[in-house]
Motif scaffolding. Structure first.
Motif, PDB file in Angstrom:
ATOM      1  N   THR A 198       0.811  -1.026   0.175  1.00  0.00           N
ATOM      2  CA  THR A 198      -0.062   0.089   0.110  1.00  0.00           C
ATOM      3  C   THR A 198       0.922   1.186   0.167  1.00  0.00           C
ATOM      4  N   ASN A 199       0.650   2.144  -0.854  1.00  0.00           N
ATOM      5  CA  ASN A 199       1.185   3.484  -0.898  1.00  0.00           C
ATOM      6  C   ASN A 199       0.723   4.322  -0.004  1.00  0.00           C
ATOM      7  N   LEU A 227       0.933   3.336  -8.403  1.00  0.00           N
ATOM      8  CA  LEU A 227       0.166   3.331  -7.198  1.00  0.00           C
ATOM      9  C   LEU A 227      -0.048   4.862  -6.858  1.00  0.00           C
ATOM     10  N   ASP A 231      -3.516   3.644  -2.515  1.00  0.00           N
ATOM     11  CA  ASP A 231      -3.747   2.549  -3.399  1.00  0.00           C
ATOM     12  C   ASP A 231      -2.953   1.460  -2.973  1.00  0.00           C
ATOM     13  N   THR A 233      -1.682  -2.849  -4.092  1.00  0.00           N
ATOM     14  CA  THR A 233      -1.436  -3.810  -4.911  1.00  0.00           C
ATOM     15  C   THR A 233      -0.948  -5.185  -4.665  1.00  0.00           C
TER      16      THR A 233
END
Length: 245
Positions: A198-199, A227, A231, A233
């Motif tokens: 997660t950013n 990201l 956001d 991933t």
């Protein structure tokens, strides 16, 4: 982030894993001491060539003047680009020798991609001609297992087909990102790791596979490479299994 079905995501990640050792930012090359192996390089940016556990002694292109390179004497690696004045617009064959006198043969394929890292795996010093011949058949099976494990990690419906260990442990990374090791997937001599990144910074985050590469890694797949703040991933890594696992 754009929603994707598990089926389509699995197909995308499987395709990424198929190309991980051929067209990804880090390419691990096997058996280049026994025959020519094709790898992709950046047509415009600097590429890095190294030999796992050994130092590069020399790099010789089959055609003079097609490469411009510089050796990293401290690490024994080689950084190179295509020479701007080179008339060669196709593939480039190079012969790479290591400090122990082994020669590797690579066919470089220029592509409009970011700079590539190429890691050559040297032959086992204890291998005999007969054992190397038998290893050729095992290599195909080994690569198939890596691809299948990548697919299993990307599709929850398949996770029961291998031993799965739920971890959910935070892994120190960069201050801009929060990385969680979600689960590990044990399958013979390889281990799959599923991460969630997660950013947590206010800036855009751009991910490249070579930042995640370490010794023993055989395939990397990143769902989203860019990201924005907040956001996340999924990241999938397949690596060699350690002796204590």
């Amino acid at each position: 982030m754009f929603p994707r079905s598990k089926k389509s995501l699995s197909a995308i990640l499987l395709l990424t894993s198929l190309l991980a050792t051929e067209a990804g930012a880090t390419q691990v090359v096997e058996n280049a001491d026994r025959g020519h192996v094709q790898v992709n390089i950046s047509v415009n940016e600097t590429n890095r060539l190294a030999i796992d556990g050994r130092r590069i002694a020399n790099v010789v292109p089959s055609v003079k003047g097609v490469l411009a390179g510089q050796k990293d004497e401290a690490l024994g690696a080689y950084y190179f680009t295509l020479a701007s004045e080179s008339p060669n617009q196709g593939t480039v064959t190079v012969f790479v020798s290591d400090e122990k006198g082994v020669t590797y043969k690579l066919i470089l394929v220029p592509r409009p991609v970011a700079g590539e890292e190429i890691i050559i795996r040297p032959p086992s010093e204890k291998a005999t001609p007969s054992s190397r011949a038998a290893a050729d058949g095992r290599t195909v099976s080994y690569q198939r297992r890596i691809k299948d494990l990548m697919l299993v990690m990307a599709d929850d419906e398949l996770k029961d087909s291998v031993e799965t260990i739920q971890v959910n442990k935070e892994v120190p990374l960069w201050k801009e990102g929060r990385l969680i090791l979600v689960a590990k997937y044990m399958d013979g001599e390889v281990v799959g790791e599923k991460y969630r990144l997660t950013n947590v910074s206010p800036s855009e985050m751009l991910l490249v596979e070579q930042e995640l590469y370490r010794r023993g890694v055989r395939a990397i797949a990143v769902e989203h490479h860019t990201l924005m703040q907040g956001d996340g991933t999924d990241i999938y890594i397949v690596r060699e299994r350690k002796d204590n696992e």
